[in-house]
Enzyme design. Sequence first.
Site, PDB file in Angstrom:
ATOM      1  N   HIS A   1      39.224  38.283  30.175  1.00  0.00           N
ATOM      2  CA  HIS A   1      38.535  39.218  31.070  1.00  0.00           C
ATOM      3  C   HIS A   1      39.181  39.243  32.448  1.00  0.00           C
ATOM      4  CE1 HIS A   1      36.457  36.576  33.982  1.00  0.00           C
ATOM      5  NE2 HIS A   1      36.541  35.667  33.013  1.00  0.00           N
ATOM      6  N   CYS A   2      38.840  40.281  33.195  1.00  0.00           N
ATOM      7  CA  CYS A   2      39.158  40.347  34.626  1.00  0.00           C
ATOM      8  C   CYS A   2      37.895  40.882  35.289  1.00  0.00           C
ATOM      9  CB  CYS A   2      40.410  41.178  34.902  1.00  0.00           C
ATOM     10  SG  CYS A   2      40.498  42.770  34.053  1.00  0.00           S
TER      11      CYS A   2
ATOM     12  N   MET B   1      37.125  44.505  35.622  1.00  0.00           N
ATOM     13  CA  MET B   1      36.729  45.673  34.837  1.00  0.00           C
ATOM     14  C   MET B   1      37.119  45.562  33.362  1.00  0.00           C
ATOM     15  SD  MET B   1      35.219  47.560  37.075  1.00  0.00           S
ATOM     16  CE  MET B   1      35.085  49.112  36.207  1.00  0.00           C
TER      17      MET B   1
ATOM     18  N   SER C   1      42.862  46.265  33.249  1.00  0.00           N
ATOM     19  CA  SER C   1      44.251  46.148  33.688  1.00  0.00           C
ATOM     20  C   SER C   1      44.820  44.741  33.499  1.00  0.00           C
ATOM     21  CB  SER C   1      44.369  46.585  35.154  1.00  0.00           C
ATOM     22  OG  SER C   1      45.707  46.552  35.593  1.00  0.00           O
TER      23      SER C   1
END
Length: 220
Positions: free
Chosen positions: A146-147, A149, A152
Site C-alpha cells: 500500500h501507499c 491512494m 502509484s
Amino acid sequence: MTSGEVKTSLKNAYSSAKRLSLKMEEEGEEEDYCTPGAFELERLFWKGSPQYTHVNEVWPKLYIGDEATALDRYRLQKAGFTHVLNAAHGRWNVDTGPDYYRDMDIQYHGVEADDLPTFDLSVFFYPAAAFIDRALRDDHSKILVHCVMGRSRSATLVLAYLMIHKDMTLVDAIQQVAKNRCVLPNRGFLKQLRELDKQLVQQRRQAQRQDGEEEDGREL
C-alpha cells in the site's frame, strides 16, 4: 543401414528440427519485444479495469491497497493478511511501522518514498520484490502493498516484483495489475520501470543465447 535405423534417424532429425523451430520462435518473440514509451504504457493503464476500491487482489495472495486499509487493523486481521509492505512509510506519509502491528501476526517492511517524478524509487525495487517473494512462498501468506491512494508507489513496487520474480515484461505486468485495479504510477516511476524492463529483457536474451549454445554443444 536397415529400414528401422533409417526410421530412427529420420525421427531424431525431425525432433531436432522441431525443437530448433520452437526455440527460434520463442527467441524471435523475445527479440521482437521493445520497451514501449511512457505514453504507450499509460494507454495500457487506461485500458485496464475501472475498479478502484480500498484494496484489490492483483496477483494470487498479493493485494494493492490504500492508507485506510493499512490503518484498519481489525480488517487486516479478519482478512488474514500476514505481511504489509508500506510504500509510503514515514512520519509525513502513512506512519505505521512494525510497532503499529506489534500485537498482530504481521511482518512489516517500510519504504520511505515520495510520490514525485523526481524521486528515485528504483533503489527499492529489488529489496521490496524480495520481501514480496519471500511472503508468497508460504501458501498461507497474504500480503498487502500500500501507499496513500494505492495507485502509484505501491503499484510501481508490485510491477517491479512481477518483472523481477515472475519474468514478466513491463507490458505483461501492467496488463496483469491493471485488469484488477485502477492504478497509474507517475511519469518518473514509469521511466524507472522502463529502465528495469530494458535491463531484465537484456538479461533474459543473454541467458537464452547461453542456453542455446550449451544445448547446441550437447547435440554435436
